[in-house]
Design a protein around this motif. Structure first.
Motif, PDB file in Angstrom:
ATOM      1  N   UNK A 199      16.680  46.144  40.022  1.00  0.00           N
ATOM      2  CA  UNK A 199      17.006  46.771  41.294  1.00  0.00           C
ATOM      3  C   UNK A 199      15.928  47.738  41.756  1.00  0.00           C
ATOM      4  N   UNK A 200      15.203  48.338  40.828  1.00  0.00           N
ATOM      5  CA  UNK A 200      14.186  49.326  41.171  1.00  0.00           C
ATOM      6  C   UNK A 200      12.818  48.710  41.453  1.00  0.00           C
ATOM      7  N   UNK A 201      12.713  47.400  41.305  1.00  0.00           N
ATOM      8  CA  UNK A 201      11.427  46.723  41.480  1.00  0.00           C
ATOM      9  C   UNK A 201      11.367  45.988  42.818  1.00  0.00           C
ATOM     10  N   UNK A 202      10.160  45.648  43.212  1.00  0.00           N
ATOM     11  CA  UNK A 202       9.965  44.818  44.401  1.00  0.00           C
ATOM     12  C   UNK A 202      10.270  43.369  44.048  1.00  0.00           C
ATOM     13  N   UNK A 203      10.628  42.572  45.060  1.00  0.00           N
ATOM     14  CA  UNK A 203      10.917  41.155  44.848  1.00  0.00           C
ATOM     15  C   UNK A 203       9.679  40.451  44.295  1.00  0.00           C
ATOM     16  N   UNK A 204       9.886  39.562  43.346  1.00  0.00           N
ATOM     17  CA  UNK A 204       8.778  38.855  42.702  1.00  0.00           C
ATOM     18  C   UNK A 204       8.302  37.697  43.570  1.00  0.00           C
ATOM     19  N   UNK A 205       7.074  37.313  43.353  1.00  0.00           N
ATOM     20  CA  UNK A 205       6.533  36.075  43.907  1.00  0.00           C
ATOM     21  C   UNK A 205       5.837  35.347  42.768  1.00  0.00           C
ATOM     22  N   UNK A 206       6.303  34.152  42.473  1.00  0.00           N
ATOM     23  CA  UNK A 206       5.673  33.299  41.475  1.00  0.00           C
ATOM     24  C   UNK A 206       5.687  31.872  41.997  1.00  0.00           C
ATOM     25  N   UNK A 207       4.634  31.147  41.714  1.00  0.00           N
ATOM     26  CA  UNK A 207       4.635  29.710  41.929  1.00  0.00           C
ATOM     27  C   UNK A 207       3.500  29.107  41.113  1.00  0.00           C
ATOM     28  N   UNK A 208       3.613  27.819  40.864  1.00  0.00           N
ATOM     29  CA  UNK A 208       2.577  27.085  40.161  1.00  0.00           C
ATOM     30  C   UNK A 208       2.097  25.972  41.068  1.00  0.00           C
ATOM     31  N   UNK A 209       0.795  25.827  41.177  1.00  0.00           N
ATOM     32  CA  UNK A 209       0.205  24.771  41.995  1.00  0.00           C
ATOM     33  C   UNK A 209      -0.471  23.786  41.056  1.00  0.00           C
ATOM     34  N   UNK A 210       0.030  22.552  41.091  1.00  0.00           N
ATOM     35  CA  UNK A 210      -0.424  21.476  40.214  1.00  0.00           C
ATOM     36  C   UNK A 210      -1.202  20.456  41.023  1.00  0.00           C
ATOM     37  N   UNK A 211      -2.484  20.275  40.728  1.00  0.00           N
ATOM     38  CA  UNK A 211      -3.271  19.261  41.426  1.00  0.00           C
ATOM     39  C   UNK A 211      -2.692  17.888  41.126  1.00  0.00           C
ATOM     40  N   UNK A 212      -2.546  17.066  42.159  1.00  0.00           N
ATOM     41  CA  UNK A 212      -1.996  15.716  41.996  1.00  0.00           C
ATOM     42  C   UNK A 212      -3.061  14.697  41.618  1.00  0.00           C
ATOM     43  N   UNK A 213      -4.311  15.090  41.714  1.00  0.00           N
ATOM     44  CA  UNK A 213      -5.429  14.195  41.416  1.00  0.00           C
ATOM     45  C   UNK A 213      -6.626  15.074  41.069  1.00  0.00           C
ATOM     46  N   UNK A 214      -7.707  14.453  40.615  1.00  0.00           N
ATOM     47  CA  UNK A 214      -8.921  15.231  40.372  1.00  0.00           C
ATOM     48  C   UNK A 214      -9.337  15.883  41.685  1.00  0.00           C
ATOM     49  N   UNK A 215      -9.614  17.168  41.635  1.00  0.00           N
ATOM     50  CA  UNK A 215     -10.006  17.882  42.847  1.00  0.00           C
ATOM     51  C   UNK A 215     -11.406  17.465  43.275  1.00  0.00           C
ATOM     52  N   UNK A 216     -11.614  17.413  44.583  1.00  0.00           N
ATOM     53  CA  UNK A 216     -12.933  17.132  45.146  1.00  0.00           C
ATOM     54  C   UNK A 216     -13.770  18.403  45.048  1.00  0.00           C
ATOM     55  N   UNK A 217     -14.980  18.269  44.556  1.00  0.00           N
ATOM     56  CA  UNK A 217     -15.861  19.419  44.396  1.00  0.00           C
ATOM     57  C   UNK A 217     -16.936  19.366  45.474  1.00  0.00           C
ATOM     58  N   UNK A 218     -17.002  20.415  46.285  1.00  0.00           N
ATOM     59  CA  UNK A 218     -18.037  20.549  47.302  1.00  0.00           C
ATOM     60  C   UNK A 218     -18.937  21.703  46.889  1.00  0.00           C
ATOM     61  N   UNK A 219     -20.165  21.387  46.458  1.00  0.00           N
ATOM     62  CA  UNK A 219     -21.057  22.452  45.986  1.00  0.00           C
ATOM     63  C   UNK A 219     -21.346  23.464  47.078  1.00  0.00           C
ATOM     64  N   UNK A 220     -21.619  24.682  46.628  1.00  0.00           N
ATOM     65  CA  UNK A 220     -21.984  25.758  47.550  1.00  0.00           C
ATOM     66  C   UNK A 220     -23.295  25.402  48.234  1.00  0.00           C
ATOM     67  N   UNK A 221     -23.384  25.805  49.472  1.00  0.00           N
ATOM     68  CA  UNK A 221     -24.646  25.611  50.210  1.00  0.00           C
ATOM     69  C   UNK A 221     -25.559  26.770  49.873  1.00  0.00           C
ATOM     70  N   UNK A 222     -26.742  26.485  49.290  1.00  0.00           N
ATOM     71  CA  UNK A 222     -27.628  27.597  48.946  1.00  0.00           C
ATOM     72  C   UNK A 222     -28.130  28.293  50.204  1.00  0.00           C
ATOM     73  N   UNK A 223     -28.321  29.585  50.113  1.00  0.00           N
ATOM     74  CA  UNK A 223     -28.830  30.321  51.293  1.00  0.00           C
ATOM     75  C   UNK A 223     -30.236  29.865  51.636  1.00  0.00           C
ATOM     76  N   UNK A 224     -30.510  29.842  52.933  1.00  0.00           N
ATOM     77  CA  UNK A 224     -31.842  29.432  53.383  1.00  0.00           C
ATOM     78  C   UNK A 224     -32.843  30.552  53.123  1.00  0.00           C
ATOM     79  N   UNK A 225     -33.988  30.168  52.609  1.00  0.00           N
ATOM     80  CA  UNK A 225     -35.028  31.148  52.311  1.00  0.00           C
ATOM     81  C   UNK A 225     -35.913  31.403  53.537  1.00  0.00           C
ATOM     82  N   UNK A 226     -36.827  32.357  53.395  1.00  0.00           N
ATOM     83  CA  UNK A 226     -37.696  32.719  54.522  1.00  0.00           C
ATOM     84  C   UNK A 226     -38.682  31.621  54.858  1.00  0.00           C
TER      85      UNK A 226
END
Length: 157
Positions: free
Chosen positions: A130-157
């Motif tokens: 009663x003295x606590x705030x309402x909880x938030x919990x959930x689990x996210x399960x990938x249904x397939x292998x996640x697609x990986x998009x590499x980071x775009x490297x910053x452009x140099x001078x």
């Protein structure tokens, strides 16, 4: 060595109910609701299936072979119904089957994006002392292998 706080990793979800059957959705673009507000912990509970087998071309010592990888993330914090991502998860609470499917995206600190379809389970948006705030919990399960998009490297001078 460069270190980054976990809070700099972004986790996003989104509704896929309007995706037309037979099309290939852009899950990264659909996952626009950030799970961050009042989230105090994200745990990588990913699962791997490993088979071991020894061969005659070695010394008979079993070799490990990873046959499947399932990305699973568990979120914990406090519920805020005014937060769009938490409110969206709350709408999934009574749904089953396809109703629990979402777009998921993780943006790592280097900018690499992991995205795909996922299922939300173990939803809790109420309960506790009663003295606590309402909880938030959930689990996210990938249904397939996640697609990986590499980071775009910053452009140099």
């Amino acid at each position: 060595m460069v270190r980054f706080k976990n809070a700099l990793t972004g986790y996003f979800i989104g509704d896929i109910s309007a995706v037309m059957p037979g099309t290939t959705p852009d899950y990264a673009a659909l996952a626009t609701l950030e799970l961050a507000h009042f989230i105090s912990s994200v745990t990588d509970d990913s699962e791997e299936t490993v088979e071991e087998q020894g061969f005659y071309d070695g010394d008979g010592t079993p070799e490990s072979n990873v046959t499947t990888v399932k990305k699973v993330f568990t979120f914990e914090g406090f519920f805020d119904q005014a937060d769009a991502a938490m409110a969206f998860v709350e709408t999934l609470e009574q749904k089953t089957g396809e109703g629990r499917k979402v777009a998921f995206k993780q943006v790592r600190t280097d900018g690499t994006v992991y995205s795909g379809r996922a299922t939300v389970t173990d939803i809790k948006v109420t309960g506790g002392d009663a003295t606590e705030f309402a909880v938030f919990n959930c689990t996210i399960n990938a249904d397939m292998a996640l697609t990986v998009t590499p980071a775009v490297p910053p452009e140099g001078p």
